[in-house]
Design a protein around this motif. Sequence first.
Motif, PDB file in Angstrom:
ATOM      1  N   ASN A  34       0.830  -1.207   0.000  1.00 44.49           N
ATOM      2  CA  ASN A  34       0.000   0.000   0.000  1.00 44.49           C
ATOM      3  C   ASN A  34       0.862   1.254   0.000  1.00 44.49           C
ATOM      4  N   ALA A  35       1.943   1.225   0.763  1.00 48.64           N
ATOM      5  CA  ALA A  35       2.858   2.365   0.791  1.00 48.64           C
ATOM      6  C   ALA A  35       3.530   2.560  -0.565  1.00 48.64           C
ATOM      7  N   MET A  36       3.883   1.469  -1.230  1.00 46.98           N
ATOM      8  CA  MET A  36       4.467   1.558  -2.567  1.00 46.98           C
ATOM      9  C   MET A  36       3.478   2.165  -3.550  1.00 46.98           C
ATOM     10  N   GLY A  37       2.202   1.837  -3.363  1.00 45.19           N
ATOM     11  CA  GLY A  37       1.178   2.333  -4.273  1.00 45.19           C
ATOM     12  C   GLY A  37       0.847   3.793  -4.086  1.00 45.19           C
ATOM     13  N   ASN A  38       0.934   4.297  -2.850  1.00 48.93           N
ATOM     14  CA  ASN A  38       0.581   5.705  -2.625  1.00 48.93           C
ATOM     15  C   ASN A  38       1.791   6.627  -2.510  1.00 48.93           C
ATOM     16  N   GLY A  39       2.975   6.085  -2.795  1.00 49.59           N
ATOM     17  CA  GLY A  39       4.172   6.921  -2.834  1.00 49.59           C
ATOM     18  C   GLY A  39       4.783   7.236  -1.492  1.00 49.59           C
ATOM     19  N   SER A  40       4.439   6.462  -0.452  1.00 52.08           N
ATOM     20  CA  SER A  40       4.974   6.766   0.884  1.00 52.08           C
ATOM     21  C   SER A  40       5.964   5.721   1.384  1.00 52.08           C
ATOM     22  N   HIS A  41       6.441   4.833   0.508  1.00 51.42           N
ATOM     23  CA  HIS A  41       7.388   3.818   0.957  1.00 51.42           C
ATOM     24  C   HIS A  41       8.691   4.490   1.405  1.00 51.42           C
ATOM     25  N   PRO A  42       9.229   4.133   2.571  1.00 52.98           N
ATOM     26  CA  PRO A  42      10.423   4.824   3.094  1.00 52.98           C
ATOM     27  C   PRO A  42      11.652   4.684   2.210  1.00 52.98           C
ATOM     28  N   ASP A  43      11.715   3.602   1.414  1.00 60.70           N
ATOM     29  CA  ASP A  43      12.864   3.417   0.520  1.00 60.70           C
ATOM     30  C   ASP A  43      12.567   3.873  -0.907  1.00 60.70           C
ATOM     31  N   GLY A  44      11.423   4.497  -1.110  1.00 55.37           N
ATOM     32  CA  GLY A  44      11.076   4.991  -2.436  1.00 55.37           C
ATOM     33  C   GLY A  44      10.656   3.912  -3.412  1.00 55.37           C
ATOM     34  N   LEU A  45      10.353   2.709  -2.917  1.00 57.21           N
ATOM     35  CA  LEU A  45       9.916   1.636  -3.811  1.00 57.21           C
ATOM     36  C   LEU A  45       8.519   1.929  -4.346  1.00 57.21           C
ATOM     37  N   GLN A  46       8.232   1.408  -5.541  1.00 61.10           N
ATOM     38  CA  GLN A  46       6.964   1.735  -6.187  1.00 61.10           C
ATOM     39  C   GLN A  46       6.419   0.550  -6.968  1.00 61.10           C
TER      40      GLN A  46
ATOM     41  N   PRO B  81       4.187  -0.915 -10.475  1.00 61.97           N
ATOM     42  CA  PRO B  81       4.129  -0.557 -11.897  1.00 61.97           C
ATOM     43  C   PRO B  81       3.069   0.509 -12.144  1.00 61.97           C
ATOM     44  N   PRO B  82       3.184   1.277 -13.225  1.00 63.93           N
ATOM     45  CA  PRO B  82       2.176   2.306 -13.533  1.00 63.93           C
ATOM     46  C   PRO B  82       0.828   1.677 -13.850  1.00 63.93           C
ATOM     47  N   ASP B  83      -0.224   2.474 -13.757  1.00 63.68           N
ATOM     48  CA  ASP B  83      -1.566   1.920 -13.889  1.00 63.68           C
ATOM     49  C   ASP B  83      -1.967   1.585 -15.322  1.00 63.68           C
ATOM     50  N   ILE B  84      -1.074   1.781 -16.294  1.00 57.89           N
ATOM     51  CA  ILE B  84      -1.375   1.297 -17.647  1.00 57.89           C
ATOM     52  C   ILE B  84      -1.124  -0.207 -17.762  1.00 57.89           C
ATOM     53  N   SER B  85      -0.469  -0.799 -16.773  1.00 59.41           N
ATOM     54  CA  SER B  85      -0.081  -2.206 -16.862  1.00 59.41           C
ATOM     55  C   SER B  85      -1.050  -3.101 -16.110  1.00 59.41           C
ATOM     56  N   ILE B  86      -1.201  -4.316 -16.589  1.00 57.53           N
ATOM     57  CA  ILE B  86      -2.049  -5.295 -15.912  1.00 57.53           C
ATOM     58  C   ILE B  86      -1.475  -5.653 -14.546  1.00 57.53           C
ATOM     59  N   ALA B  87      -0.158  -5.605 -14.397  1.00 56.61           N
ATOM     60  CA  ALA B  87       0.455  -5.916 -13.099  1.00 56.61           C
ATOM     61  C   ALA B  87      -0.093  -4.990 -12.012  1.00 56.61           C
ATOM     62  N   HIS B  88      -0.213  -3.722 -12.316  1.00 59.07           N
ATOM     63  CA  HIS B  88      -0.745  -2.756 -11.349  1.00 59.07           C
ATOM     64  C   HIS B  88      -2.151  -3.161 -10.909  1.00 59.07           C
ATOM     65  N   HIS B  89      -3.006  -3.518 -11.864  1.00 57.14           N
ATOM     66  CA  HIS B  89      -4.392  -3.821 -11.555  1.00 57.14           C
ATOM     67  C   HIS B  89      -4.535  -5.176 -10.860  1.00 57.14           C
ATOM     68  N   LEU B  90      -3.676  -6.124 -11.196  1.00 56.85           N
ATOM     69  CA  LEU B  90      -3.667  -7.395 -10.461  1.00 56.85           C
ATOM     70  C   LEU B  90      -3.354  -7.159  -8.986  1.00 56.85           C
ATOM     71  N   ILE B  91      -2.320  -6.387  -8.742  1.00 54.46           N
ATOM     72  CA  ILE B  91      -1.920  -6.110  -7.360  1.00 54.46           C
ATOM     73  C   ILE B  91      -3.033  -5.394  -6.604  1.00 54.46           C
ATOM     74  N   ARG B  92      -3.606  -4.353  -7.244  1.00 54.15           N
ATOM     75  CA  ARG B  92      -4.642  -3.574  -6.577  1.00 54.15           C
ATOM     76  C   ARG B  92      -5.885  -4.426  -6.305  1.00 54.15           C
ATOM     77  N   GLN B  93      -6.255  -5.301  -7.242  1.00 56.85           N
ATOM     78  CA  GLN B  93      -7.449  -6.103  -7.045  1.00 56.85           C
ATOM     79  C   GLN B  93      -7.296  -7.052  -5.864  1.00 56.85           C
ATOM     80  N   ILE B  94      -6.104  -7.643  -5.731  1.00 53.94           N
ATOM     81  CA  ILE B  94      -5.863  -8.537  -4.599  1.00 53.94           C
ATOM     82  C   ILE B  94      -5.821  -7.736  -3.295  1.00 53.94           C
ATOM     83  N   MET B  95      -5.202  -6.565  -3.344  1.00 57.91           N
ATOM     84  CA  MET B  95      -5.125  -5.753  -2.136  1.00 57.91           C
ATOM     85  C   MET B  95      -6.497  -5.263  -1.688  1.00 57.91           C
ATOM     86  N   ASP B  96      -7.392  -5.027  -2.653  1.00 54.67           N
ATOM     87  CA  ASP B  96      -8.730  -4.525  -2.330  1.00 54.67           C
ATOM     88  C   ASP B  96      -9.678  -5.657  -1.945  1.00 54.67           C
ATOM     89  N   GLY B  97      -9.162  -6.890  -2.004  1.00 51.71           N
ATOM     90  CA  GLY B  97      -9.917  -8.040  -1.542  1.00 51.71           C
ATOM     91  C   GLY B  97     -10.941  -8.574  -2.484  1.00 51.71           C
TER      92      GLY B  97
END
Length: 296
Positions: A266-278, A280-296
């Motif tokens: 979640n921190a990687m997704g909202n830009g608050s990760h302490p190490d600056g990790l992020q 993939p951008p939301d044009i990619s299926i990877a982004h939406h796969l991750i978000r869908q699992i995180m949103d339950g």
Amino acid sequence: MDGKLDRLSGHRSEPGWYSEKLNAPDTRIAVFTADKLMVHAGPAGSGGMQWHSSEQLPVLVQGTEPVFLGIDTEGVNHFAAQAADNELEPADGMIALDLRSIALQGLVSDDNLGLAAQARALLQWHVRHRFCSNCGASTRPDDAGYKRVCDTCSGEHFPRTDPVAIIAITRGQSMLLGRSARFASGMYSTLAGFVEPGETAEDAARREVFEESGIRVGEVRYVMSQPWPFPANLMLGMAGEATSEEITIDPDELDDARWFSFDEINAMGNGSHPDGLQLPPDISIAHHLIRQIMDG
């Protein structure tokens, strides 16, 4: 236009049909120069794809044959063409950009981005398949751009789509993410790989995850798909449960792979990760796969 064009696959081989659609007075044609699409320049969301009329076509493409994309609900035909001059200069107020840049900058709507992906995949296939893989003779386009025919051996060739299994792996409240050397700095993503002959998408996902990270995967379920025309991939998005935990990285495939807690993701997704990790951008299926699992 809602982007959901009717591809009219049952009519594309009818005699005279292609010429009639291409030369209709309100036909719209998108033009690529090399692998770049002509779009309106300006702030994100201010423009869109540049459409040309059939009267402009001879000057633009100099004999290359456009491909049919589909017809909209108002009866307007849409085509795409590859400029014969790969350094064709955009008109005033226009710019030629690759699809990744167009998507990241939000220069066209999601619906038109789908049309652009369809167009690029078809046009690039024609560029790369001008000769028959059976006898080596030249081929010609047919069926409004959805087939190439060899008149020497009567071979027929069709646009290829390469399936790629991409999978989000979880274990409890953690997700497996990795990064390769080609990723942007600090970005981690789900693992993926091409489906091989005789292999299901689910088995391909399990194999790729094990080969790249040493993680064994049990149950796998399909989630979503995404065309990825670089040049002609179809991303098959899945979710899976890990049955092992210890990571063993294949250094030829990944620079790093880790288990990330859901809080960290979640921190990687909202830009608050302490190490600056992020993510993939939301044009990619990877982004939406991750978000869908995180949103339950």
